[in-house]
Scaffold this motif. Structure first.
Motif, PDB file in Angstrom:
ATOM      1  N   GLU A  53      24.758  38.509  47.916  1.00 58.51           N
ATOM      2  CA  GLU A  53      23.516  38.724  46.975  1.00 58.51           C
ATOM      3  C   GLU A  53      23.949  38.521  45.585  1.00 58.51           C
ATOM      4  OE1 GLU A  53      20.301  39.440  47.439  1.00 58.51           O
ATOM      5  OE2 GLU A  53      20.992  39.219  49.674  1.00 58.51           O
ATOM      6  N   MET A  54      25.121  38.598  45.095  1.00 56.30           N
ATOM      7  CA  MET A  54      25.530  38.494  43.627  1.00 56.30           C
ATOM      8  C   MET A  54      26.439  37.161  43.335  1.00 56.30           C
ATOM      9  SD  MET A  54      26.218  42.451  42.520  1.00 56.30           S
ATOM     10  CE  MET A  54      26.320  42.014  40.769  1.00 56.30           C
ATOM     11  N   ASN A  55      26.668  36.480  44.587  1.00 52.25           N
ATOM     12  CA  ASN A  55      27.457  35.314  44.521  1.00 52.25           C
ATOM     13  C   ASN A  55      28.937  35.635  43.826  1.00 52.25           C
ATOM     14  OD1 ASN A  55      25.586  33.611  45.486  1.00 52.25           O
ATOM     15  ND2 ASN A  55      24.601  33.580  43.585  1.00 52.25           N
ATOM     16  N   LEU A  56      29.389  36.704  44.204  1.00 54.69           N
ATOM     17  CA  LEU A  56      30.785  37.119  44.073  1.00 54.69           C
ATOM     18  C   LEU A  56      31.866  36.209  44.458  1.00 54.69           C
ATOM     19  CD1 LEU A  56      30.083  40.982  44.149  1.00 54.69           C
ATOM     20  CD2 LEU A  56      30.018  39.576  42.123  1.00 54.69           C
ATOM     21  N   LYS A  57      32.876  36.397  43.815  1.00 54.54           N
ATOM     22  CA  LYS A  57      34.142  35.664  44.324  1.00 54.54           C
ATOM     23  C   LYS A  57      35.407  36.458  43.936  1.00 54.54           C
ATOM     24  CE  LYS A  57      34.506  32.698  40.153  1.00 54.54           C
ATOM     25  NZ  LYS A  57      33.675  33.698  39.497  1.00 54.54           N
ATOM     26  N   GLU A  58      36.395  36.347  44.545  1.00 53.53           N
ATOM     27  CA  GLU A  58      37.609  37.024  44.381  1.00 53.53           C
ATOM     28  C   GLU A  58      37.893  37.109  42.963  1.00 53.53           C
ATOM     29  OE1 GLU A  58      42.480  36.982  45.443  1.00 53.53           O
ATOM     30  OE2 GLU A  58      40.876  36.239  47.082  1.00 53.53           O
ATOM     31  N   GLY A  59      38.076  38.316  42.279  1.00 55.33           N
ATOM     32  CA  GLY A  59      38.483  38.693  40.961  1.00 55.33           C
ATOM     33  C   GLY A  59      37.284  39.160  40.232  1.00 55.33           C
ATOM     34  N   ASP A  60      36.100  39.106  40.840  1.00 53.45           N
ATOM     35  CA  ASP A  60      35.054  39.782  40.073  1.00 53.45           C
ATOM     36  C   ASP A  60      34.782  41.190  40.319  1.00 53.45           C
ATOM     37  OD1 ASP A  60      33.866  37.268  39.404  1.00 53.45           O
ATOM     38  OD2 ASP A  60      32.435  37.060  41.030  1.00 53.45           O
ATOM     39  N   TYR A  61      33.902  41.651  39.352  1.00 49.05           N
ATOM     40  CA  TYR A  61      33.780  43.142  39.186  1.00 49.05           C
ATOM     41  C   TYR A  61      32.486  43.585  39.244  1.00 49.05           C
ATOM     42  CZ  TYR A  61      38.322  42.732  36.784  1.00 49.05           C
ATOM     43  OH  TYR A  61      39.463  42.403  36.360  1.00 49.05           O
TER      44      TYR A  61
END
Length: 95
Positions: A16-24
């Motif tokens: 949903e938030m298009n998160l990737k490794e290292g995101d918060y």
């Protein structure tokens, strides 16, 4: 106070938030909304780097956290984040 998140919930946030490794993902208190444990307040979220985290958990390279300034909202209770397949949405369990 502990914080946890289920793997289906992690996947939902990533998608949903298009998160990737290292995101918060920051959970914070906002005025308004419904369903919270304090009348007139509810939880919101943002993709934001921590400043003064009180509690956090890392899953699949994503850090989920709550800042010290928002800790009052939880009254020392545990904060669990899960995904409801039936409702196709995130559920917050604070107890």
């Amino acid at each position: 106070m502990n914080m946890s998140i289920t793997q289906p919930a992690v996947k939902w946030y990533i998608d949903e938030m298009n998160l990737k490794e290292g995101d918060y993902v920051r959970f914070f208190v906002r005025y308004g909304g419904y369903g919270g444990i304090h009348k007139g307040f509810s939880l919101a979220l943002a993709n934001d780097k921590p400043n003064d985290p009180a509690i956090q958990t890392e899953e699949q390279g994503i850090t989920f956290y709550v800042e010290n300034s928002d800790l009052w909202y939880f009254d020392g209770m545990d904060f669990h984040i899960k995904y409801s397949r039936k409702l196709d949405e995130i559920e917050y369990v604070i107890k």
